[in-house]
Design a protein around this motif. Structure first.
Motif, PDB file in Angstrom:
ATOM      1  N   ILE A   4       4.379  -0.326  16.122  1.00  0.00           N
ATOM      2  CA  ILE A   4       3.572   0.894  16.001  1.00  0.00           C
ATOM      3  C   ILE A   4       4.112   1.824  14.919  1.00  0.00           C
ATOM      4  CG2 ILE A   4       2.765   0.823  18.415  1.00  0.00           C
ATOM      5  CD1 ILE A   4       4.591   3.324  18.831  1.00  0.00           C
ATOM      6  N   GLN A   5       5.282   1.517  14.389  1.00  0.00           N
ATOM      7  CA  GLN A   5       5.805   2.327  13.281  1.00  0.00           C
ATOM      8  C   GLN A   5       5.281   1.830  11.940  1.00  0.00           C
ATOM      9  OE1 GLN A   5       7.491   5.012  14.134  1.00  0.00           O
ATOM     10  NE2 GLN A   5       7.616   4.415  16.283  1.00  0.00           N
ATOM     11  N   GLN A   6       4.667   0.634  11.923  1.00  0.00           N
ATOM     12  CA  GLN A   6       4.170   0.057  10.673  1.00  0.00           C
ATOM     13  C   GLN A   6       2.751   0.545  10.383  1.00  0.00           C
ATOM     14  OE1 GLN A   6       6.277  -1.829   8.900  1.00  0.00           O
ATOM     15  NE2 GLN A   6       7.746  -1.497  10.553  1.00  0.00           N
ATOM     16  N   PRO A   7       2.356   0.570   9.090  1.00  0.00           N
ATOM     17  CA  PRO A   7       0.951   0.880   8.795  1.00  0.00           C
ATOM     18  C   PRO A   7       0.037  -0.191   9.404  1.00  0.00           C
ATOM     19  CG  PRO A   7       2.292   0.891   6.785  1.00  0.00           C
ATOM     20  CD  PRO A   7       3.154   0.334   7.882  1.00  0.00           C
ATOM     21  N   ILE A   8      -1.192   0.184   9.732  1.00  0.00           N
ATOM     22  CA  ILE A   8      -2.143  -0.792  10.254  1.00  0.00           C
ATOM     23  C   ILE A   8      -2.788  -1.508   9.065  1.00  0.00           C
ATOM     24  CG2 ILE A   8      -4.241  -1.148  11.622  1.00  0.00           C
ATOM     25  CD1 ILE A   8      -3.636   1.386  13.153  1.00  0.00           C
ATOM     26  N   TRP A  10      -5.490  -3.680   6.796  1.00  0.00           N
ATOM     27  CA  TRP A  10      -6.949  -3.488   6.750  1.00  0.00           C
ATOM     28  C   TRP A  10      -7.685  -4.381   7.722  1.00  0.00           C
ATOM     29  CZ3 TRP A  10      -9.734  -7.783   5.562  1.00  0.00           C
ATOM     30  CH2 TRP A  10      -9.149  -8.767   4.777  1.00  0.00           C
ATOM     31  N   MET A  81       4.613   7.772  15.327  1.00  0.00           N
ATOM     32  CA  MET A  81       4.365   6.437  14.777  1.00  0.00           C
ATOM     33  C   MET A  81       4.589   6.390  13.262  1.00  0.00           C
ATOM     34  SD  MET A  81       0.805   5.663  16.747  1.00  0.00           S
ATOM     35  CE  MET A  81       0.432   6.556  18.243  1.00  0.00           C
ATOM     36  N   SER A  82       5.426   7.258  12.752  1.00  0.00           N
ATOM     37  CA  SER A  82       5.705   7.302  11.309  1.00  0.00           C
ATOM     38  C   SER A  82       4.425   7.248  10.486  1.00  0.00           C
ATOM     39  CB  SER A  82       6.592   6.142  10.866  1.00  0.00           C
ATOM     40  OG  SER A  82       7.559   5.850  11.827  1.00  0.00           O
ATOM     41  N   GLY A  83       3.425   8.045  10.902  1.00  0.00           N
ATOM     42  CA  GLY A  83       2.099   7.936  10.297  1.00  0.00           C
ATOM     43  C   GLY A  83       1.963   8.498   8.903  1.00  0.00           C
ATOM     44  N   ASP A  84       2.906   9.323   8.462  1.00  0.00           N
ATOM     45  CA  ASP A  84       2.687   9.988   7.181  1.00  0.00           C
ATOM     46  C   ASP A  84       3.546   9.429   6.052  1.00  0.00           C
ATOM     47  OD1 ASP A  84       4.969  10.899   8.332  1.00  0.00           O
ATOM     48  OD2 ASP A  84       4.681  13.006   7.817  1.00  0.00           O
ATOM     49  N   VAL A  85       3.928   8.148   6.166  1.00  0.00           N
ATOM     50  CA  VAL A  85       4.666   7.543   5.058  1.00  0.00           C
ATOM     51  C   VAL A  85       3.700   7.286   3.902  1.00  0.00           C
ATOM     52  CG1 VAL A  85       6.464   6.486   6.473  1.00  0.00           C
ATOM     53  CG2 VAL A  85       4.369   5.224   5.998  1.00  0.00           C
ATOM     54  N   PRO A  87       1.434   5.604   1.256  1.00  0.00           N
ATOM     55  CA  PRO A  87       0.803   4.286   1.141  1.00  0.00           C
ATOM     56  C   PRO A  87       1.395   3.522  -0.051  1.00  0.00           C
ATOM     57  CG  PRO A  87      -0.853   6.032   1.287  1.00  0.00           C
ATOM     58  CD  PRO A  87       0.475   6.701   1.104  1.00  0.00           C
TER      59      PRO A  87
ATOM     60  N   LEU B  18      -5.400   7.474  10.498  1.00  0.00           N
ATOM     61  CA  LEU B  18      -4.172   7.880   9.820  1.00  0.00           C
ATOM     62  C   LEU B  18      -3.289   6.684   9.491  1.00  0.00           C
ATOM     63  CD1 LEU B  18      -3.238  10.883   9.157  1.00  0.00           C
ATOM     64  CD2 LEU B  18      -1.234  10.160  10.446  1.00  0.00           C
ATOM     65  N   LYS B  19      -3.101   5.803  10.470  1.00  0.00           N
ATOM     66  CA  LYS B  19      -2.158   4.689  10.293  1.00  0.00           C
ATOM     67  C   LYS B  19      -2.694   3.597   9.366  1.00  0.00           C
ATOM     68  CE  LYS B  19       1.061   3.656  12.538  1.00  0.00           C
ATOM     69  NZ  LYS B  19       2.468   3.642  12.067  1.00  0.00           N
ATOM     70  N   SER B  20      -4.018   3.524   9.216  1.00  0.00           N
ATOM     71  CA  SER B  20      -4.570   2.533   8.290  1.00  0.00           C
ATOM     72  C   SER B  20      -4.624   3.102   6.871  1.00  0.00           C
ATOM     73  CB  SER B  20      -5.981   2.128   8.720  1.00  0.00           C
ATOM     74  OG  SER B  20      -6.861   3.220   8.542  1.00  0.00           O
ATOM     75  N   GLU B  21      -4.250   4.369   6.734  1.00  0.00           N
ATOM     76  CA  GLU B  21      -4.231   5.075   5.453  1.00  0.00           C
ATOM     77  C   GLU B  21      -5.639   5.373   4.928  1.00  0.00           C
ATOM     78  OE1 GLU B  21      -1.748   2.386   3.309  1.00  0.00           O
ATOM     79  OE2 GLU B  21       0.068   3.047   4.312  1.00  0.00           O
ATOM     80  N   ARG B  27      -5.659   6.528  -1.227  1.00  0.00           N
ATOM     81  CA  ARG B  27      -6.397   5.286  -0.982  1.00  0.00           C
ATOM     82  C   ARG B  27      -7.844   5.396  -1.456  1.00  0.00           C
ATOM     83  NH1 ARG B  27      -3.429   0.814  -0.705  1.00  0.00           N
ATOM     84  NH2 ARG B  27      -2.010   0.742   1.072  1.00  0.00           N
ATOM     85  N   HIS B  38      -7.675  -2.685  -0.285  1.00  0.00           N
ATOM     86  CA  HIS B  38      -7.422  -2.074   1.019  1.00  0.00           C
ATOM     87  C   HIS B  38      -8.658  -1.434   1.671  1.00  0.00           C
ATOM     88  CE1 HIS B  38      -4.735  -0.465   4.114  1.00  0.00           C
ATOM     89  NE2 HIS B  38      -5.457   0.630   4.055  1.00  0.00           N
ATOM     90  N   GLY B  41     -11.452  -3.771   2.278  1.00  0.00           N
ATOM     91  CA  GLY B  41     -11.119  -4.629   3.411  1.00  0.00           C
ATOM     92  C   GLY B  41     -11.399  -3.941   4.737  1.00  0.00           C
ATOM     93  N   ILE B  42     -11.030  -2.668   4.829  1.00  0.00           N
ATOM     94  CA  ILE B  42     -11.260  -1.922   6.076  1.00  0.00           C
ATOM     95  C   ILE B  42     -12.756  -1.827   6.368  1.00  0.00           C
ATOM     96  CG2 ILE B  42     -11.126   0.350   7.194  1.00  0.00           C
ATOM     97  CD1 ILE B  42      -8.434   0.785   5.890  1.00  0.00           C
TER      98      ILE B  42
END
Lengths: 185, 137
Positions: A4-8, A10, A81-85, A87, B18-21, B27, B38, B41-42
């Motif tokens: 859950i810390q990784q980006p999701i 596509w 979840m480290s969401g603001d790293v 891209p 947010l997590k998918s950017e 993006r 990216h 793809g989404i």
């Protein structure tokens, strides 16, 4: 719990958006975010100014709860979840943006040149954000939907009007990035 | 009780945005530069599942949680409003780098200047309401 810390990626995010749409349909609602802007206008008293806002906005309160949840989701993603790293952008894009003056490209989630907390002392950024918002709000209502309502819900139901709207989204976006950005930045 | 469901669905959606950017201005820029798969793809993978889902709901007559049929309302036929409105939306989407869902997610994420975008979007919606009858639809 590392995952859950990784980006999701596509190919997970897309189906999860479809799942969001399904959950809303399954409880008898629909997936469309920009109608909330109309609901909020009505709730703020815009019904006194024109008929477009004369409807019982209370019937659409459910969707306001959805966007309240979306805000809470943003809070949880950033804090747990480290969401603001930043891209991992294409390096050509990073270089281009650096040349345009976006020095934060590649190192932040949003450009600090537009979304940094010090922009209140930067009139240009404020004006650009305000105009960006105006165009989004006006265009979404004129077209009758936004990315969620047309690009996802409408196209999933094979609606030609949604395809026309999405083509419009891209024409507008390409004009902004390729023709107007070089003037603005 | 239903309110909790709406809230949970919203939270789920916000985390995914947010997590998918998809909520990242960068993006959106990259998408309009055709320099990354990216965002395509989404949206594309969401659509593949979405088209299948809508067909299944229609063919299997899937009911809502309350036992009512799930209805899909066809959009009104027109070109002008979708094309012109779409172009205006696209201009703003690329400039602000946020669409109407993610802009609320970004408030929660602590990017406070996004509030200016939301104020703009509310004003834009209001202006549309004021001008609606004078615009081609």
């Amino acid at each position: 719990m590392d995952i859950i810390q990784q980006p999701i990626p596509w190919y997970i995010a897309g189906p999860l958006i479809t799942l969001t749409m399904f959950m809303l349909l399954f409880i008898g609602k629909k997936f469309g975010m920009s109608s909330n802007l109309r609901t909020l206008c009505a709730a703020f008293g815009a019904d006194k100014t024109c008929d477009f806002f004369c409807f019982d906005w209370r019937n659409d309160r459910w969707n306001l709860v959805v966007i309240l949840g979306a805000a809470i989701g943003g809070f949880l993603a950033v804090n747990f979840m480290s969401g603001d790293v930043a891209p991992l952008l294409n390096s050509e894009v990073v270089n281009e943006l650096q040349d345009l003056g976006f020095k934060s490209a590649g190192t932040s989630y949003l450009p600090t040149e537009l979304y940094g907390n010090d922009i209140l002392s930067n009139p240009k950024s404020i004006v650009l954000l305000l105009i960006g918002g105006l165009l989004v709000g006006f265009g979404a209502r004129y077209a009758g939907g936004c990315t969620s309502g047309h690009a996802i819900s409408g196209l999933s139901n094979l609606q030609l009007p949604s395809l026309i709207a999405v083509v419009g989204f891209f024409i507008g976006g390409l004009i902004m990035i390729h023709l107007i950005f070089p003037i603005l930045f | 009780m239903r309110g909790i469901l709406y809230l949970l669905i919203g939270i789920f959606f916000g985390v995914v945005m947010l997590k998918s950017e998809a909520a990242s201005w960068f993006r959106i820029y990259e998408m309009f530069q055709f320099k990354s798969f990216h965002m395509y793809g989404i949206i594309g993978s969401s659509l593949v599942f979405g088209v299948i889902m809508v067909q299944l709901i229609k063919r299997l007559n899937v009911k809502t949680i309350d036992g009512n049929p799930i209805r899909f309302i066809d959009k009104d036929r027109s070109v002008a409003r979708y094309l012109i409105g779409g172009i205006i939306f696209g201009l703003g989407w690329a400039l602000a780098g946020a669409c109407p869902g993610p802009m609320f997610t970004l408030v929660g994420a602590g990017f406070l200047p996004i509030v200016i975008v939301i104020i703009g979007a509310l004003l834009g919606t209001w202006f549309y309401g004021l001008l609606k009858n004078k615009l081609p639809h």
